[in-house]
Design a protein around this motif. Sequence first.
Motif, PDB file in Angstrom:
ATOM      1  N   SER A   5       0.810  -1.218   0.000  1.00 52.05           N
ATOM      2  CA  SER A   5       0.000   0.000   0.000  1.00 52.05           C
ATOM      3  C   SER A   5       0.846   1.272   0.000  1.00 52.05           C
ATOM      4  O   SER A   5       0.394   2.314  -0.474  1.00 52.05           O
ATOM      5  N   HIS A   6       2.077   1.197   0.509  1.00 47.91           N
ATOM      6  CA  HIS A   6       2.912   2.399   0.525  1.00 47.91           C
ATOM      7  C   HIS A   6       3.561   2.667  -0.826  1.00 47.91           C
ATOM      8  O   HIS A   6       4.254   3.680  -1.001  1.00 47.91           O
ATOM      9  N   GLU A   7       3.322   1.792  -1.803  1.00 43.69           N
ATOM     10  CA  GLU A   7       3.942   1.947  -3.112  1.00 43.69           C
ATOM     11  C   GLU A   7       2.988   2.543  -4.152  1.00 43.69           C
ATOM     12  O   GLU A   7       3.359   2.670  -5.311  1.00 43.69           O
ATOM     13  N   VAL A   8       1.775   2.909  -3.774  1.00 45.36           N
ATOM     14  CA  VAL A   8       0.822   3.438  -4.748  1.00 45.36           C
ATOM     15  C   VAL A   8       0.799   4.964  -4.683  1.00 45.36           C
ATOM     16  O   VAL A   8       1.296   5.576  -3.732  1.00 45.36           O
ATOM     17  N   SER A   9       0.201   5.576  -5.710  1.00 47.80           N
ATOM     18  CA  SER A   9       0.173   7.038  -5.811  1.00 47.80           C
ATOM     19  C   SER A   9      -0.873   7.639  -4.883  1.00 47.80           C
ATOM     20  O   SER A   9      -1.703   6.933  -4.300  1.00 47.80           O
ATOM     21  N   GLY A  10      -0.845   8.971  -4.812  1.00 45.74           N
ATOM     22  CA  GLY A  10      -1.815   9.659  -3.962  1.00 45.74           C
ATOM     23  C   GLY A  10      -3.242   9.420  -4.397  1.00 45.74           C
ATOM     24  O   GLY A  10      -4.135   9.200  -3.572  1.00 45.74           O
ATOM     25  N   GLY A  11      -3.491   9.460  -5.706  1.00 49.82           N
ATOM     26  CA  GLY A  11      -4.834   9.205  -6.202  1.00 49.82           C
ATOM     27  C   GLY A  11      -5.290   7.788  -5.933  1.00 49.82           C
ATOM     28  O   GLY A  11      -6.463   7.541  -5.618  1.00 49.82           O
ATOM     29  N   GLN A  12      -4.365   6.838  -6.043  1.00 53.47           N
ATOM     30  CA  GLN A  12      -4.700   5.439  -5.750  1.00 53.47           C
ATOM     31  C   GLN A  12      -4.953   5.231  -4.264  1.00 53.47           C
ATOM     32  O   GLN A  12      -5.809   4.431  -3.880  1.00 53.47           O
ATOM     33  N   LEU A  13      -4.243   5.978  -3.417  1.00 53.40           N
ATOM     34  CA  LEU A  13      -4.512   5.911  -1.975  1.00 53.40           C
ATOM     35  C   LEU A  13      -5.927   6.386  -1.666  1.00 53.40           C
ATOM     36  O   LEU A  13      -6.624   5.792  -0.835  1.00 53.40           O
TER      37      LEU A  13
END
Length: 247
Positions: free
Chosen positions: A133-141
């Motif tokens: 989960s820490h590897e995704v972008s802001g929009g994906q978060l």
Amino acid sequence: MSLIFEGLSFRYRKGTHVFLDFSLHIEGHSTVLLGPNGAGKSTLIALAASHLTPSGGRVAWRDLDASNWRQRAQYRQQVAWIPQHITPVPGLTVREQIAYAGWLKGLSRSDAWKASAHAITRVGLQELADRKSHEVSGGQLRRMGIAGALTHRSEIILMDEPTAGLDPTQRGVFRNLVAELSQSVHVLVSTHQTEDLADLYHEVVVLDRGSVCFQGSTEQFYALAGSAPSPRERAEAAYASLVAREA
């Protein structure tokens, strides 16, 4: 169904009141909460999420009172909160964090895991399900946060400045998702951005200095703008006139 703020009072420690005897009923299926920075939008969303506790008055969804400890767990199952900053849980994949959100709201581990499969598809993250989960972008978060809310079948989703810091492509994806969500759940979004109001929301609430200076349909909001040529300019003109009157 209504989200009710009734006689609400709240202030941060040793500060002035953000809200004092504040009342507001939100009934629209998709509502935008507008206001300048410091108007009280984020505080109101946090109170609605029962993350903050008022010093007076009450917050309720349907017949559930957020301040009643006997009802609070059920209230939180129905009312989901997506803050502006979503923190990845170290070591968890995207799907695991989505399932974890459901488990925190009372689902069993197996039910949360099953529900996460549908939720992750609904927000379009299935290809990233096994990524940390820490590897995704802001929009994906942000989409991951919405998926977590969907696992426990919340009836209303509260979002605080959901497009802040997103690039135009990410904002477009997020707007489409909000439009789709509002067909089946209630959505309350706080923001200071006025673009795309007519495409996304049925009701507008404008908040300034802890008071409501407008509540009505998007059509009524746009009518305040006079003859501004484009939807965006009409929204900006209507918003500016309301805030200017309260300044």
